[in-house]
Design an enzyme around this catalytic site. Structure first.
Site, PDB file in Angstrom:
ATOM      1  CG  ASP A 192      -2.226   0.978   0.890  1.00  0.00           C
ATOM      2  OD1 ASP A 192      -3.007   0.677   1.614  1.00  0.00           O
ATOM      3  OD2 ASP A 192      -2.198   1.781   0.227  1.00  0.00           O
TER       4      ASP A 192
HETATM    5  C1  GLC Z   1      -4.316   4.285   0.024  1.00  0.00           C
HETATM    6  C2  GLC Z   1      -5.201   3.146   0.159  1.00  0.00           C
HETATM    7  C3  GLC Z   1      -5.183   2.196  -0.806  1.00  0.00           C
HETATM    8  C4  GLC Z   1      -5.263   2.815  -2.192  1.00  0.00           C
HETATM    9  C5  GLC Z   1      -3.533   3.321  -2.127  1.00  0.00           C
HETATM   10  C6  GLC Z   1      -3.628   4.044  -3.432  1.00  0.00           C
HETATM   11  O1  GLC Z   1      -3.751   4.787   1.049  1.00  0.00           O
HETATM   12  O2  GLC Z   1      -4.869   2.393   1.604  1.00  0.00           O
HETATM   13  O3  GLC Z   1      -6.363   1.300  -0.548  1.00  0.00           O
HETATM   14  O4  GLC Z   1      -5.340   1.890  -3.177  1.00  0.00           O
HETATM   15  O5  GLC Z   1      -3.296   4.073  -1.226  1.00  0.00           O
HETATM   16  O6  GLC Z   1      -4.308   5.299  -3.693  1.00  0.00           O
END
Ligand code: GLC
Length: 734
Positions: free
Chosen positions: A268
């Site tokens: 993430d």
């Molecule tokens: C965010 C979220 C994740 C998302 C990623 C890209 O912090 O936790 O669900 O897909 O970053 O935006």
């Protein structure tokens, strides 16, 4: 862990041979480049990333939706980099791109996997037309805590419903052929347990015992990966002391060795770098080492791989085989997506018929997502022939952006049809629709306009008050400790109730709210979540009976926030509340001696029952179940019953099948959803509904850590929610 690349097939040009041949040509720097995902910091990504891309140091770009810029980056990647490997272009297309569907929690309330699949397919085509080939969805975290802002993105509290809808969304995004134009790669997230963040506070630690992990939190991921999900994202969370992004138990033992997943694992956002903040690593170099060793193939945005992997390989702390295995997973997804054959997008956009189809699907889904929670003296549906003046009150009645909900980076609010606009349109001018916002936002505490709003209400034949949360009050990092209506909305309801007219509440929110301070004054309540672009027509149709509510709750609604976590598929405990006397705090005698009130599991001030249970929802008709029949066969249990529409309007029932294993080698939930089906019936019509429950669906992870199926007695229910239904018992023999 097998990390060396071997040809998996003797077929010429097999996928694995293509991957192996390409890896064989790649330098270490090329390989590490594939493991990096970058986020544009400027509005000129071609200038920003051109040189790094020509050097082969980027495998993916996130948050770029300009099809021309994307095509230019793809051209550079293919024509000017050492190996000509195209890019993954990732975006959070959670519940729509420009045309927005209901938030996933609302989609879950439809209990309609077929519709979720079709609508997600239409969303994929709109997304792919912008050059995006990878979405970070479906989010299939099990969530039992309405304080958590991201419950909005989830499919709720149940593993079976979440599994069915997660599979549907994966298949919708990826289509029958992932390499076909219009298909995009899905990314199931967040692996695993993010929805159990302590206190419902985002990013907080999660502590999930192995048995609960196996029986509640992992099944939706297994189902979605078995359905072919191309990728998976790790959770931010500290899972029992090991951050998921650095957990080789999760990412290798379970995901690769047990489940055989051969897709791409992405961290993430900055989650690799944040391993140091967890206190799991001392610095960025250790973070890169921990994540790579655990099995994170691609690092999202924090760049520790670009900074440290080469030196870690040179120092022998990471093997080249481990790098090759990670790169193979990345290349496998790019080949499966057809990117080597078609890296660029023709940029012609979505043709008008497809765009209209998507709007129609968004409207159908919004209509089916709304749950009727109260309807005193059948206040609803409104009779267009009797209502001459309709008061529409509240800031959310006419809020094109708010109705879209969270995670709508690309949502086009100009496409929104608001409830106010739809109510004016549906009446065709025959009804005098008068709006007063009463509050500036859902959080406002300024009641100065209440008098004027009450004037509007007093002159009307009925009042529809739009309540709930602006979209910013749910979603990532937007948890709430108090889940009452924000601001002075309760005071607004009190003021409107004094007008003495039928008072209908419509809630737009990204979570279950506690409504104890308003529910008694509302004659009817429609819970619409955040219904997306077509909120207006859906809500107007339901208010005037052009559609009958068929939504059912995918999550339990607590009486009080203090009851959380509260969910239907809980354990019975040794002292279930039904077994004793439940006393309310107001009924305790003065000077009460130190005594017990039955010594069972309940709250003195809030009992033990929710306000509304999982699976609950009313409609404009009534349904009756009868003649339940259960037949145990070798590999399945056949269950059937007669369902009749005993009311006066056509409507759809969601028939729900629940099972309980009352005695097992580990304690089992008091009920578990094992099947459901939407059954549309005309007034007076009845149908024989049938389920074939595979015996294997009664298996669970026991104390040995293995999945077991145990002989014995089982109970089952077939009905319209997790708290009612015809019931029967059956036995499985050893
Ligand atoms: C965010 C979220 C994740 C998302 C990623 C890209 O912090 O936790 O669900 O897909 O970053 O935006």
């Amino acid at each position: 862990m097998s990390s060396t690349i071997v040809a998996h097939s003797s077929q010429p040009d097999s996928l694995e041979q293509k991957i192996a041949a390409l890896i064989a040509r790649m330098s270490l720097a090329d390989k590490i480049g594939q493991m990096c995902q970058v986020n544009p910091a400027t509005d000129d990504p071609v200038a920003e990333f051109g040189d790094r891309l020509r050097a082969g140091r980027i495998g993916s770009v996130i948050n770029l939706v300009d099809v021309r810029a994307i095509n230019e980056l793809q051209r550079i990647a293919v024509k000017e980099s050492p190996q000509g490997i195209p890019l993954l272009i990732g975006r959070d297309v959670i519940h729509g791109f420009a045309t927005v569907l209901p938030i996933p929690l609302g989609q879950a309330a439809t209990w309609n996997p077929a519709l979720v699949r079709e609508a997600s397919g239409a969303v994929a085509r709109e997304t792919a037309a912008a050059g995006v080939n990878w979405t970070f969805a479906p989010m299939i975290d099990i969530c039992r805590d309405a304080r958590w802002g991201r419950i909005a993105e989830s499919f709720g509290e149940d593993p079976y419903l979440t599994s069915q809808l997660g599979v549907a969304m994966v298949r919708g995004f990826q289509g029958d052929d992932l390499s076909a134009p219009g298909s995009i790669a899905a990314c199931v997230k967040h692996f695993v347990g993010y929805g159990a963040s302590e206190g419902g506070r985002d990013y907080a630690a999660t502590n999930i015992p192995e048995n609960e992990l196996r029986n509640a939190y992992l099944p939706p991921f297994k189902a979605a990966l078995d359905a072919g999900a191309a990728s998976l994202m790790t959770s931010f969370g500290d899972m029992d002391g090991v951050p998921a992004t650095a957990s080789d138990y999760l990412l290798r033992d379970i995901l690769r060795d047990e489940w055989g997943f051969d897709g791409l694992v992405v961290s993430d956002w900055n989650a690799v770098e944040q391993l140091a903040a967890h206190g799991f690593t001392a610095n960025r170099r250790e973070s890169a080492l921990a994540a790579a060793r655990a099995g994170v193939d691609m690092e999202m945005t924090s760049d520790t791989y670009a900074e440290h992997l080469e030196s870690l390989v040179a120092a022998g702390e990471i093997s080249i085989e481990l790098v090759d295995a990670a790169v193979a997973n990345i290349l496998r997804m790019k080949f499966r997506l057809g990117l080597f054959d078609r890296p660029c997008t023709d940029g012609t956009g979505v043709e008008p018929t497809a765009r209209q189809r998507l709007l129609d699907l968004s409207r159908e889904m919004a209509t089916q997502s709304v749950v009727l929670l109260k309807n005193e003296s059948t206040c609803l549906p409104l009779d267009a022939g009797e209502v001459r003046t309709l008061a529409v009150i509240g800031p959310l009645a006419d809020a094109p952006q708010e109705q879209l909900g969270t995670w709508v980076f690309d949502g086009d609010a100009a496409r929104s049809i608001t409830p106010l606009a739809a109510l004016r349109d549906i009446s065709g001018g025959r009804i005098d629709v008068r709006h007063h916002r009463a509050l500036v936002t859902s959080r406002s505490r300024d009641c100065a306009e209440f008098g004027d709003a009450a004037e509007v209400a007093r002159d009307a034949d009925a009042i529809v008050v739009f309540l709930g949360e602006e979209s910013i009050l749910s979603g990532e990092a937007h948890s709430r400790a108090n889940i009452d209506l924000p601001g002075a909305q309760a005071e607004l309801v009190h003021a409107l109730a004094e007008c003495g007219k039928p008072l209908i509440g419509v809630v737009l929110a990204g979570r279950p709210l506690t409504l104890g301070n308003v529910i008694d004054e509302l004659d009817a309540l429609l819970y619409a979540w955040h219904p997306g672009t077509m909120s207006g027509p859906a809500i107007a149709d339901l208010l005037f009976g052009l559609a009958s509510p068929s939504g059912r709750l995918p999550v339990t609604f607590p009486l009080d926030v203090g009851q959380i976590p509260i969910y239907y598929n809980h354990k019975n405990t040794g002292r279930p509340p039904e077994s004793g006397t439940i006393v309310h705090i107001d009924d305790i005698d003065a000077g009460a001696p130190q005594t017990s009130f039955g010594m069972t599991s309940f709250y003195l001030d809030s009992g033990f029952r929710p306000r509304w249970p999982f699976g609950f929802g009313l409609g404009y008709t009534t349904f009756e179940y009868s003649d339940l029949d259960v037949c145990v066969r070798d590999a399945a249990i056949d269950i059937s019953a007669t369902l009749e529409n005993t009311g006066r309007v056509r409507a759809t029932e969601v028939a729900q099948l629940y099972v309980r294993d009352p005695v097992a080698s580990v304690t089992r939930p008091v009920r578990e959803l094992k099947g459901f089906q939407r059954v549309p019936l005309d007034p007076g019509e009845s149908a024989r509904i049938a389920f074939s429950l595979p015996t294997d669906d009664l298996a669970f992870h026991g104390r040995s850590g293995q999945r077991v199926l145990e002989a014995g007695e089982f109970h089952l229910w077939l009905g319209g929610s997790s708290e009612d239904g015809l019931n029967a018992s059956f036995r499985l023999e050893g």
